[in-house]
Design a protein around this motif. Structure first.
Motif, mmCIF file in Angstrom:
data_model
loop_
_atom_site.group_PDB
_atom_site.id
_atom_site.type_symbol
_atom_site.label_atom_id
_atom_site.label_comp_id
_atom_site.label_asym_id
_atom_site.label_seq_id
_atom_site.Cartn_x
_atom_site.Cartn_y
_atom_site.Cartn_z
ATOM 1 N N GLN A 46 1.827 8.619 2.127
ATOM 2 C CA GLN A 46 3.010 7.746 2.659
ATOM 3 C C GLN A 46 3.876 8.662 3.960
ATOM 4 N N HIS A 47 4.299 7.670 4.745
ATOM 5 C CA HIS A 47 5.165 8.369 5.603
ATOM 6 C C HIS A 47 6.557 7.605 5.243
ATOM 7 N N VAL A 48 7.478 8.639 4.949
ATOM 8 C CA VAL A 48 8.945 8.088 4.652
ATOM 9 C C VAL A 48 9.859 8.357 5.740
ATOM 10 N N TYR A 105 -4.828 11.694 -3.159
ATOM 11 C CA TYR A 105 -3.452 11.581 -2.788
ATOM 12 C C TYR A 105 -2.866 12.734 -1.966
ATOM 13 N N GLU A 137 -3.207 1.927 8.615
ATOM 14 C CA GLU A 137 -1.784 1.441 8.065
ATOM 15 C C GLU A 137 -1.875 0.086 7.548
ATOM 16 N N LYS A 179 2.659 -2.932 2.664
ATOM 17 C CA LYS A 179 3.084 -2.868 1.241
ATOM 18 C C LYS A 179 2.332 -3.745 0.082
ATOM 19 N N ASP A 185 4.653 11.842 -3.921
ATOM 20 C CA ASP A 185 5.166 10.541 -3.839
ATOM 21 C C ASP A 185 3.965 9.345 -3.537
ATOM 22 N N ALA A 186 3.044 9.726 -3.152
ATOM 23 C CA ALA A 186 2.093 8.870 -3.060
ATOM 24 C C ALA A 186 1.250 8.464 -4.098
ATOM 25 N N TYR A 226 -4.848 8.571 0.342
ATOM 26 C CA TYR A 226 -3.733 7.721 0.472
ATOM 27 C C TYR A 226 -2.672 8.557 0.810
ATOM 28 N N ARG A 278 9.042 2.838 4.380
ATOM 29 C CA ARG A 278 7.697 3.651 3.996
ATOM 30 C C ARG A 278 6.305 2.770 4.569
ATOM 31 N N LYS A 279 5.645 3.745 4.908
ATOM 32 C CA LYS A 279 4.610 3.443 5.734
ATOM 33 C C LYS A 279 3.457 4.013 4.688
ATOM 34 N N HIS A 280 2.241 3.131 4.627
ATOM 35 C CA HIS A 280 1.109 3.460 3.887
ATOM 36 C C HIS A 280 -0.049 3.439 4.583
#
Length: 156
Positions: A80-82, A146, A123, A126, A150-151, A78, A102-104
């Protein structure tokens, strides 16, 4: 000429208009398939991740359905892209630069029937990411790795 009382007419119209809304939603979480190593499986498309089965999960697209047994899954990641909301800041207001998007992303790695390692990158929205991660851990018996702190902290 047939006369219908107003309350009955309204009820008739309401039932005709709301019939499509009463159809059951397909089971599973909606996601966007961003990439895969599976030959012949479409990439860059909407997918439903269906984990209602006891033995396997299904990745359902408009064209194909991929069945992945839980016991064949060997990696769960998992990340994230911020990013900043640059387009909104330019078009609407500079205040959008203060907010982040944020993209998960969830990666599922598994061994296929021919013994080859395969991966699927999704993707996930949220609102669905926590549920998807918990279900994946529970059904596969694997812990989610992770990709960054952040993730790990956010987890959705």
């Amino acid at each position: 000429m047939i006369l219908v009382p107003k309350p009955a007419w309204a009820l008739l119209m309401l039932s005709a208009c709301s019939a499509p809304m009463l159809l059951p939603a397909p089971p599973g979480a909606r996601a966007y398939l961003t990439g895969t190593t599976v030959p012949g499986f479409p990439a860059k498309c909407d997918v439903i991740l269906d984990m209602t089965g006891d033995q396997e999960m299904q990745f359902v697209t408009r064209e194909l359905t991929l069945h992945v047994p839980y016991d064949k899954v060997n990696t769960l990641e998992y990340g994230q892209h911020v990013g900043r909301r640059v387009a909104e800041a330019v078009l609407i207001s500079p205040l959008f630069l203060l907010s982040k998007t944020r993209k998960h992303f969830v990666t599922v790695g598994y061994v296929d029937a021919k013994g080859r390692q395969q991966a699927i990158v999704l993707e996930v929205g949220k609102g669905d990411v926590r549920t998807v991660l918990a279900e994946l851990e529970a059904k596969t018996g694997r812990r989610v790795e992770y990709t960054d702190d952040d993730a790990r902290r956010g987890r959705g």
